[in-house]
Design a protein around this motif. Structure first.
Motif, PDB file in Angstrom:
ATOM      1  N   ALA A 356       0.813  -1.208   0.000  1.00 32.59           N
ATOM      2  CA  ALA A 356       0.000   0.000   0.000  1.00 32.59           C
ATOM      3  C   ALA A 356       0.852   1.266   0.000  1.00 32.59           C
ATOM      4  O   ALA A 356       1.927   1.303   0.590  1.00 32.59           O
ATOM      5  CB  ALA A 356      -0.929   0.024   1.219  1.00 32.59           C
ATOM      6  N   PHE A 371      -2.946  11.055  -2.429  1.00 35.11           N
ATOM      7  CA  PHE A 371      -3.099   9.832  -3.219  1.00 35.11           C
ATOM      8  C   PHE A 371      -2.970   8.641  -2.285  1.00 35.11           C
ATOM      9  O   PHE A 371      -2.104   8.613  -1.411  1.00 35.11           O
ATOM     10  CB  PHE A 371      -2.031   9.753  -4.317  1.00 35.11           C
ATOM     11  CG  PHE A 371      -2.009   8.447  -5.056  1.00 35.11           C
ATOM     12  CD1 PHE A 371      -3.020   8.113  -5.953  1.00 35.11           C
ATOM     13  CD2 PHE A 371      -0.975   7.540  -4.860  1.00 35.11           C
ATOM     14  CE1 PHE A 371      -3.001   6.905  -6.620  1.00 35.11           C
ATOM     15  CE2 PHE A 371      -0.953   6.336  -5.532  1.00 35.11           C
ATOM     16  CZ  PHE A 371      -1.963   6.015  -6.420  1.00 35.11           C
ATOM     17  N   ASN A 372      -3.850   7.635  -2.465  1.00 36.16           N
ATOM     18  CA  ASN A 372      -3.806   6.398  -1.683  1.00 36.16           C
ATOM     19  C   ASN A 372      -3.966   5.216  -2.624  1.00 36.16           C
ATOM     20  O   ASN A 372      -4.705   5.282  -3.611  1.00 36.16           O
ATOM     21  CB  ASN A 372      -4.931   6.349  -0.641  1.00 36.16           C
ATOM     22  CG  ASN A 372      -5.060   7.640   0.132  1.00 36.16           C
ATOM     23  OD1 ASN A 372      -5.848   8.483  -0.238  1.00 36.16           O
ATOM     24  ND2 ASN A 372      -4.292   7.796   1.178  1.00 36.16           N
ATOM     25  N   LEU A 373      -3.273   4.144  -2.297  1.00 32.80           N
ATOM     26  CA  LEU A 373      -3.392   2.919  -3.094  1.00 32.80           C
ATOM     27  C   LEU A 373      -3.153   1.718  -2.193  1.00 32.80           C
ATOM     28  O   LEU A 373      -2.245   1.731  -1.360  1.00 32.80           O
ATOM     29  CB  LEU A 373      -2.388   2.924  -4.251  1.00 32.80           C
ATOM     30  CG  LEU A 373      -2.378   1.711  -5.183  1.00 32.80           C
ATOM     31  CD1 LEU A 373      -2.019   2.139  -6.608  1.00 32.80           C
ATOM     32  CD2 LEU A 373      -1.410   0.625  -4.723  1.00 32.80           C
ATOM     33  N   MET A 375      -3.266  -2.744  -2.571  1.00 33.28           N
ATOM     34  CA  MET A 375      -3.546  -3.895  -3.424  1.00 33.28           C
ATOM     35  C   MET A 375      -3.128  -5.180  -2.729  1.00 33.28           C
ATOM     36  O   MET A 375      -2.230  -5.193  -1.888  1.00 33.28           O
ATOM     37  CB  MET A 375      -2.843  -3.780  -4.777  1.00 33.28           C
ATOM     38  CG  MET A 375      -1.343  -3.795  -4.738  1.00 33.28           C
ATOM     39  SD  MET A 375      -0.660  -3.713  -6.418  1.00 33.28           S
ATOM     40  CE  MET A 375       1.093  -3.682  -6.074  1.00 33.28           C
ATOM     41  N   LEU A 398      -7.719  -4.091  -5.606  1.00 28.13           N
ATOM     42  CA  LEU A 398      -6.938  -2.866  -5.775  1.00 28.13           C
ATOM     43  C   LEU A 398      -7.867  -1.680  -5.549  1.00 28.13           C
ATOM     44  O   LEU A 398      -8.942  -1.602  -6.161  1.00 28.13           O
ATOM     45  CB  LEU A 398      -6.308  -2.787  -7.162  1.00 28.13           C
ATOM     46  CG  LEU A 398      -5.322  -1.629  -7.400  1.00 28.13           C
ATOM     47  CD1 LEU A 398      -4.262  -2.025  -8.412  1.00 28.13           C
ATOM     48  CD2 LEU A 398      -6.043  -0.364  -7.875  1.00 28.13           C
ATOM     49  N   VAL A 399      -7.474  -0.789  -4.672  1.00 29.52           N
ATOM     50  CA  VAL A 399      -8.238   0.416  -4.396  1.00 29.52           C
ATOM     51  C   VAL A 399      -7.276   1.602  -4.492  1.00 29.52           C
ATOM     52  O   VAL A 399      -6.230   1.613  -3.836  1.00 29.52           O
ATOM     53  CB  VAL A 399      -8.883   0.383  -2.991  1.00 29.52           C
ATOM     54  CG1 VAL A 399      -9.625   1.688  -2.723  1.00 29.52           C
ATOM     55  CG2 VAL A 399      -9.836  -0.800  -2.872  1.00 29.52           C
ATOM     56  N   ALA A 400      -7.637   2.576  -5.330  1.00 30.29           N
ATOM     57  CA  ALA A 400      -6.795   3.763  -5.495  1.00 30.29           C
ATOM     58  C   ALA A 400      -7.677   5.004  -5.534  1.00 30.29           C
ATOM     59  O   ALA A 400      -8.743   4.995  -6.163  1.00 30.29           O
ATOM     60  CB  ALA A 400      -5.962   3.657  -6.767  1.00 30.29           C
ATOM     61  N   LYS A 401      -7.232   6.068  -4.871  1.00 36.64           N
ATOM     62  CA  LYS A 401      -7.952   7.334  -4.867  1.00 36.64           C
ATOM     63  C   LYS A 401      -6.966   8.486  -5.024  1.00 36.64           C
ATOM     64  O   LYS A 401      -5.886   8.478  -4.430  1.00 36.64           O
ATOM     65  CB  LYS A 401      -8.748   7.501  -3.567  1.00 36.64           C
ATOM     66  CG  LYS A 401      -9.890   6.507  -3.403  1.00 36.64           C
ATOM     67  CD  LYS A 401     -10.662   6.761  -2.108  1.00 36.64           C
ATOM     68  CE  LYS A 401     -11.806   5.759  -1.973  1.00 36.64           C
ATOM     69  NZ  LYS A 401     -12.589   5.978  -0.726  1.00 36.64           N
ATOM     70  N   LEU A 402      -7.352   9.448  -5.858  1.00 35.83           N
ATOM     71  CA  LEU A 402      -6.520  10.615  -6.105  1.00 35.83           C
ATOM     72  C   LEU A 402      -7.364  11.878  -5.978  1.00 35.83           C
ATOM     73  O   LEU A 402      -8.445  11.965  -6.560  1.00 35.83           O
ATOM     74  CB  LEU A 402      -5.899  10.556  -7.501  1.00 35.83           C
ATOM     75  CG  LEU A 402      -5.155  11.818  -7.960  1.00 35.83           C
ATOM     76  CD1 LEU A 402      -3.894  12.028  -7.137  1.00 35.83           C
ATOM     77  CD2 LEU A 402      -4.825  11.748  -9.450  1.00 35.83           C
ATOM     78  N   SER A 459     -10.837   7.723  -9.013  1.00 39.69           N
ATOM     79  CA  SER A 459     -10.900   6.585  -8.096  1.00 39.69           C
ATOM     80  C   SER A 459     -10.981   5.291  -8.893  1.00 39.69           C
ATOM     81  O   SER A 459     -11.540   5.254  -9.997  1.00 39.69           O
ATOM     82  CB  SER A 459     -12.113   6.699  -7.161  1.00 39.69           C
ATOM     83  OG  SER A 459     -13.323   6.662  -7.903  1.00 39.69           O
ATOM     84  N   ASP A 461     -11.632   1.045  -7.992  1.00 41.09           N
ATOM     85  CA  ASP A 461     -11.903   0.000  -6.998  1.00 41.09           C
ATOM     86  C   ASP A 461     -12.109  -1.305  -7.755  1.00 41.09           C
ATOM     87  O   ASP A 461     -13.059  -1.439  -8.528  1.00 41.09           O
ATOM     88  CB  ASP A 461     -13.141   0.358  -6.177  1.00 41.09           C
ATOM     89  CG  ASP A 461     -13.284  -0.526  -4.948  1.00 41.09           C
ATOM     90  OD1 ASP A 461     -12.775  -1.659  -4.967  1.00 41.09           O
ATOM     91  OD2 ASP A 461     -13.917  -0.082  -3.967  1.00 41.09           O
TER      92      ASP A 461
END
Length: 492
Positions: A356, A371-373, A375, A398-402, A459, A461
């Motif tokens: 992560a 930013f977060n990620l 997996m 996998l989760v990602a947010k910007l 985002s 997901d």
């Protein structure tokens, strides 16, 4: 002589006799203990430097033993296989004055009454290799310290690098406040604790046809608390903090300040599975005394199979690690190494590792972005499947947010313009606005993000073959097709 005084004198005589006997006994055992410690130190050095071009060793050159004290001479040798063939190994000579236990005078006068085997005061000796270092330290030994060895063979010590003032050439100079380090280790070197502090370091470099460079570091703190794992390396906590750094550079002699930098790292093991976390913080950055911002990066990983990683690292070190000139080794993997690599990779994935970017944040005077990620991986059932099926089984989630702040982009664009020589406030504001608008247009034009107010947001997901991309739900196959089309199409 009155009775109380007679008793006191008797106690002193008995204590002195016992200490003499203890010192004699310690002296007879000392060389064996030192040789054992040196063998263990060399073994540990070889283990920690394995896979690198650097090799080191410690040698007891001589030991002159007396009743209450001894004098030892050591040689520390460091070699680099990647250096030129005519490069001589680095050799450092140390002299050590050893006070025999159980009650060394240097401890008694500081009210340390616990019996110990020996207390050693050591110092670097002057040689042709170190004479310039001695000159910079005003002809004192620039590296010295003290080590106390207990009867259970645990060690505590203190190391001191003396202040240095040296002219590197006619125009360049180096100033160093010195640094002190303290540490302890148990009998087998399984637990290590240490801390150190440096007040300041200053390098002023001037070279022909280049702008002068001034680097200043103030308030450096380091600390570690480590335990050796069953796999041969250390786990635990490390910390590095730097109160202030200042760099003056370039034709315009720009001044970059970075305040309150911190690095914290921690690793642990549950059985054969490794977990770790790295946290980097920059408290305050400024350019020419104008605020730029702050930042933080947090990385983590868990469920990493240690034997599998060590096996893969061994192959990398022998087959893929670049040489000193940057070239890659020409040899290919043997069939046995190919099997080893595949087996290790399967084992690593079977442990279901997780990785992560817990936080990547940048804050400027007018905006903040993050930013977060995260997996999670798993072992595919087989490799002779279509790539999409392998991906579904390999990547379990996998989760990602910007969230990208347009005012933050404008601030950083203004900083870049300042570095290029722009000083007019109106022009800097225009450059910032144009840059942030351009980034927003590209993000929307490619379909990778959308603009919400002053933020560019995106985002992703993914789980179980299904994708939620910026609020649009689709299968993994459709997502791959969509991304392929977007990157091959011209930006609107």
């Amino acid at each position: 002589m009155n009775k109380p005084l007679g008793v006191l004198v008797g106690i002193v005589v008995i204590a002195g006799a016992l200490n003499t006997a203890g010192a004699w006994y310690t002296g007879t055992k000392l060389e064996g203990v030192l040789q054992t410690s040196i063998q263990e130190a060399n073994k540990e050095l070889a283990s920690q430097l394995q896979g690198t071009p650097t090799h080191g060793s410690v040698e007891l050159v001589s030991l002159d033993r007396h009743l209450y004290s001894s004098t030892a001479h050591y040689r520390v040798k460091v070699e680099d296989d990647s250096a030129r063939p005519d490069t001589e190994p680095v050799e450092l000579l140390f002299v050590a004055d050893i006070e025999h236990g159980p009650l060394p005078w240097s401890r008694l006068k500081t009210f340390k009454w616990m019996p110990v085997m020996a207390t050693t005061t050591y110092a670097l000796e002057k040689t042709p290799f170190t004479e310039k270092w001695f000159a910079a330290a005003k002809d004192q030994s620039p590296l010295q310290g003290q080590v106390t060895l207990s009867y259970n063979r645990s060690v505590e010590g203190r190391m001191e690098f003396l202040p240095l003032e040296v002219a590197l050439d006619e125009n360049s100079s180096l100033s160093f406040s010195g640094m002190t380090m303290e540490g302890t280790a148990d009998a087998d070197g399984q637990n290590l604790k240490g801390k150190g502090y440096m007040d300041h370091f200053k390098l002023h470099a001037v070279s022909l046809n280049k702008p002068q460079l001034l680097i200043e570091l103030n308030g450096l703190t380091v600390a570690s608390d480590l335990d050796k794992s069953e796999f041969g390396f250390f786990l635990g906590q490390n910390f590095l903090g730097l109160s202030e750094s200042r760099i003056t550079f370039g034709i315009r002699q720009s001044l970059l300040k970075v305040n309150n930098f911190e690095y914290t790292g921690s690793t642990s093991a549950n059985g054969k599975l490794l977990s770790g976390r790295l946290d980097y913080k920059v408290g305050d950055v400024s350019l020419n005394n104008n605020p730029v911002g702050s930042a933080q990066l947090v990385l983590s990983a868990s469920s990493l199979d240690i034997p599998a990683m060590q096996s893969m690292l061994q192959i990398y070190q022998t087959k893929f690690q670049p040489k000193a000139d940057g070239a890659l080794p020409a040899s290919e993997l043997t069939p046995a190494e190919q099997v080893q690599l595949q087996t290790s990779l399967d084992t690593l994935l079977a442990a279901k590792p997780q990785m992560a970017v817990e936080k990547l944040a940048v804050k400027t005077p007018h905006g903040e972005s993050e930013f977060n990620l995260a997996m999670a991986l798993a072992q595919p059932a087989a490799l002779d499947q279509p790539p999409v099926e392998i991906t579904k089984q390999l990547l379990t989630s996998l989760v990602a947010k910007l969230q990208l702040s347009k005012p933050m982009i404008a601030d950083l664009a203004g900083v870049q313009a300042q570095l290029e020589g722009q000083t007019d406030p109106q022009t800097l504001a225009q450059v910032g606005t144009m840059t942030s608008d351009m980034v927003g247009n590209i993000a929307v034009g490619t379909g990778l993000a959308k603009v919400e107010g002053n933020n560019i947001v995106a985002s992703l997901d993914y789980a179980a073959g299904q994708v939620d991309f910026n609020g649009q739900k689709m299968s993994l196959e459709d997502f791959i097709t969509q991304m392929t089309q977007r990157f091959n199409a011209p930006i609107q």
